[in-house]
Design a protein around this motif. Structure first.
Motif, short mmCIF file in Angstrom:
data_model
loop_
_atom_site.label_atom_id
_atom_site.label_comp_id
_atom_site.label_asym_id
_atom_site.label_seq_id
_atom_site.Cartn_x
_atom_site.Cartn_y
_atom_site.Cartn_z
N SER A 81 42.41 36.42 55.69
CA SER A 81 42.69 35.27 54.83
C SER A 81 41.78 35.23 53.60
CB SER A 81 42.60 33.96 55.62
OG SER A 81 41.29 33.75 56.06
N VAL A 82 40.81 36.12 53.56
CA VAL A 82 39.98 36.30 52.36
C VAL A 82 40.43 37.55 51.60
CG1 VAL A 82 37.64 36.78 51.54
CG2 VAL A 82 37.99 35.11 53.35
N VAL A 83 40.67 38.63 52.33
CA VAL A 83 40.96 39.93 51.71
C VAL A 83 42.33 39.94 51.01
CG1 VAL A 83 41.36 42.38 52.17
CG2 VAL A 83 39.44 41.20 53.25
N VAL A 84 43.36 39.43 51.66
CA VAL A 84 44.71 39.49 51.07
C VAL A 84 44.77 38.68 49.77
CG1 VAL A 84 47.14 38.87 51.45
CG2 VAL A 84 45.85 40.03 53.25
N PRO A 85 44.29 37.43 49.73
CA PRO A 85 44.29 36.71 48.44
C PRO A 85 43.41 37.38 47.38
CG PRO A 85 44.07 35.16 50.24
CD PRO A 85 43.92 36.52 50.83
N ALA A 86 42.29 37.96 47.80
CA ALA A 86 41.42 38.64 46.84
C ALA A 86 42.11 39.86 46.25
CB ALA A 86 40.11 39.04 47.50
N ALA A 87 42.85 40.59 47.08
CA ALA A 87 43.58 41.77 46.58
C ALA A 87 44.69 41.34 45.62
CB ALA A 87 44.16 42.55 47.75
N LEU A 88 45.38 40.27 45.94
CA LEU A 88 46.42 39.76 45.04
C LEU A 88 45.81 39.30 43.71
CD1 LEU A 88 49.43 39.09 44.76
CD2 LEU A 88 48.90 36.82 45.66
N PHE A 89 44.68 38.63 43.78
CA PHE A 89 43.97 38.19 42.58
C PHE A 89 43.55 39.39 41.74
CE2 PHE A 89 39.93 37.20 40.47
CZ PHE A 89 40.28 36.09 39.72
N ALA A 90 43.00 40.41 42.38
CA ALA A 90 42.56 41.61 41.65
C ALA A 90 43.74 42.29 40.98
CB ALA A 90 41.86 42.57 42.61
N ARG A 91 44.85 42.37 41.69
CA ARG A 91 46.06 42.99 41.12
C ARG A 91 46.57 42.19 39.92
NH1 ARG A 91 49.07 45.58 38.73
NH2 ARG A 91 51.10 46.31 39.38
N GLY A 92 46.56 40.88 40.04
CA GLY A 92 47.02 40.04 38.94
C GLY A 92 46.11 40.10 37.73
N MET A 93 44.81 40.22 37.95
CA MET A 93 43.86 40.24 36.85
C MET A 93 43.72 41.63 36.22
SD MET A 93 42.95 37.22 36.22
CE MET A 93 41.71 37.62 35.01
N ALA A 94 44.27 42.64 36.85
CA ALA A 94 44.14 44.01 36.32
C ALA A 94 44.93 44.19 35.02
CB ALA A 94 44.61 45.02 37.36
N ARG A 95 45.91 43.34 34.81
CA ARG A 95 46.72 43.44 33.60
C ARG A 95 45.91 43.02 32.38
NH1 ARG A 95 51.07 39.38 32.56
NH2 ARG A 95 51.36 39.81 30.39
N ARG A 96 46.02 43.79 31.31
CA ARG A 96 45.30 43.47 30.06
C ARG A 96 45.97 42.30 29.36
NH1 ARG A 96 40.62 45.72 30.57
NH2 ARG A 96 40.64 47.96 30.79
N ARG A 97 45.15 41.40 28.83
CA ARG A 97 45.65 40.25 28.08
C ARG A 97 45.32 40.47 26.61
NH1 ARG A 97 45.93 39.44 33.05
NH2 ARG A 97 46.91 37.67 34.01
N SER A 98 46.17 39.97 25.73
CA SER A 98 45.99 40.21 24.30
C SER A 98 44.94 39.30 23.67
CB SER A 98 47.32 40.06 23.57
OG SER A 98 47.84 38.76 23.79
N THR A 99 44.76 38.11 24.23
CA THR A 99 43.80 37.18 23.65
C THR A 99 42.89 36.61 24.74
OG1 THR A 99 45.21 35.24 23.96
CG2 THR A 99 45.46 36.46 21.88
N ALA A 100 41.80 36.01 24.30
CA ALA A 100 40.88 35.40 25.25
C ALA A 100 41.55 34.21 25.95
CB ALA A 100 39.61 34.95 24.54
N GLY A 101 42.35 33.47 25.24
CA GLY A 101 43.06 32.34 25.83
C GLY A 101 44.01 32.78 26.92
N ALA A 102 44.73 33.88 26.67
CA ALA A 102 45.64 34.40 27.69
C ALA A 102 44.86 34.89 28.91
CB ALA A 102 46.47 35.54 27.10
N ALA A 103 43.70 35.46 28.68
CA ALA A 103 42.87 35.91 29.80
C ALA A 103 42.40 34.72 30.64
CB ALA A 103 41.67 36.70 29.28
N MET A 104 42.03 33.63 29.99
CA MET A 104 41.59 32.43 30.72
C MET A 104 42.74 31.82 31.52
SD MET A 104 38.53 31.67 30.89
CE MET A 104 38.49 30.01 31.46
N VAL A 105 43.92 31.76 30.92
CA VAL A 105 45.08 31.22 31.62
C VAL A 105 45.40 32.11 32.82
CG1 VAL A 105 47.57 30.82 31.45
CG2 VAL A 105 46.04 30.00 29.65
N GLY A 106 45.31 33.43 32.63
CA GLY A 106 45.54 34.35 33.73
C GLY A 106 44.53 34.17 34.84
#
Length: 162
Positions: A81-106
């Motif tokens: 219950s810690v590892v699965v959400p952390a892996a999903l979070f890591a996968r979601g954050m791996a995508r590059r964002r074009s702006t700092a605002g988009a990175a914060m929203v992500g």
């Protein structure tokens, strides 16, 4: 009018003294390369795999200490219950964002997904794990979560120059 110009001069001199007092100097390209070589990036996936390994060890220890398989499954499910959400979070954050605002929203969006998935997994625990031990589940969760701190403290390749 004279009052306004003296205030402007006072503000300008304070700004100049602040600039002079600051020790900030931009790094040259060579200095930046050296800094990066002394401070290598920490892989998020390494932390996630470390958490999975620690969770497996906790589950095995729970089984060894108690001799009861449901306790081991509970500790393992707590780690999951810690590892699965952390892996999903890591996968979601791996995508590059074009702006700092988009990175914060992500960041905020994926953190909300991570929290919601953790809560959902905990709510499903009594139905998923037969003979659930809440204490073992909690121990599995806490020990697995603390892996973040171990990973940050034991980063490979970080050398101090002071």
């Amino acid at each position: 009018m004279a009052q306004a110009s003296s205030n402007d001069k006072k503000i300008a001199s304070e700004t100049e003294s602040e600039v002079e007092d600051s020790d900030f100097k931009p790094l040259t390209a060579q200095e930046a390369r050296e800094w990066r070589s002394r401070h290598p990036a920490l892989s998020v996936w390494r932390i996630v795999w470390g958490q999975a390994a620690v969770g497996a060890v906790v589950a095995l220890l729970a089984w060894w200490l108690t001799g009861r398989l449901p306790v081991a499954w509970s500790a393992g499910y707590g780690a999951l219950s810690v590892v699965v959400p952390a892996a999903l979070f890591a996968r979601g954050m791996a995508r590059r964002r074009s702006t700092a605002g988009a990175a914060m929203v992500g960041l905020l969006g994926w953190e909300l997904v991570k929290i919601a998935l953790t809560v959902a997994m905990l709510a499903a625990a009594p139905r998923v794990v037969p003979g659930l031990s809440w204490l073992a589940l909690l121990v599995g969760m806490v020990v697995t979560m603390k892996t973040y701190w171990i990973a940050l403290l034991a980063r490979p390749g970080v050398r101090r120059t002071d």
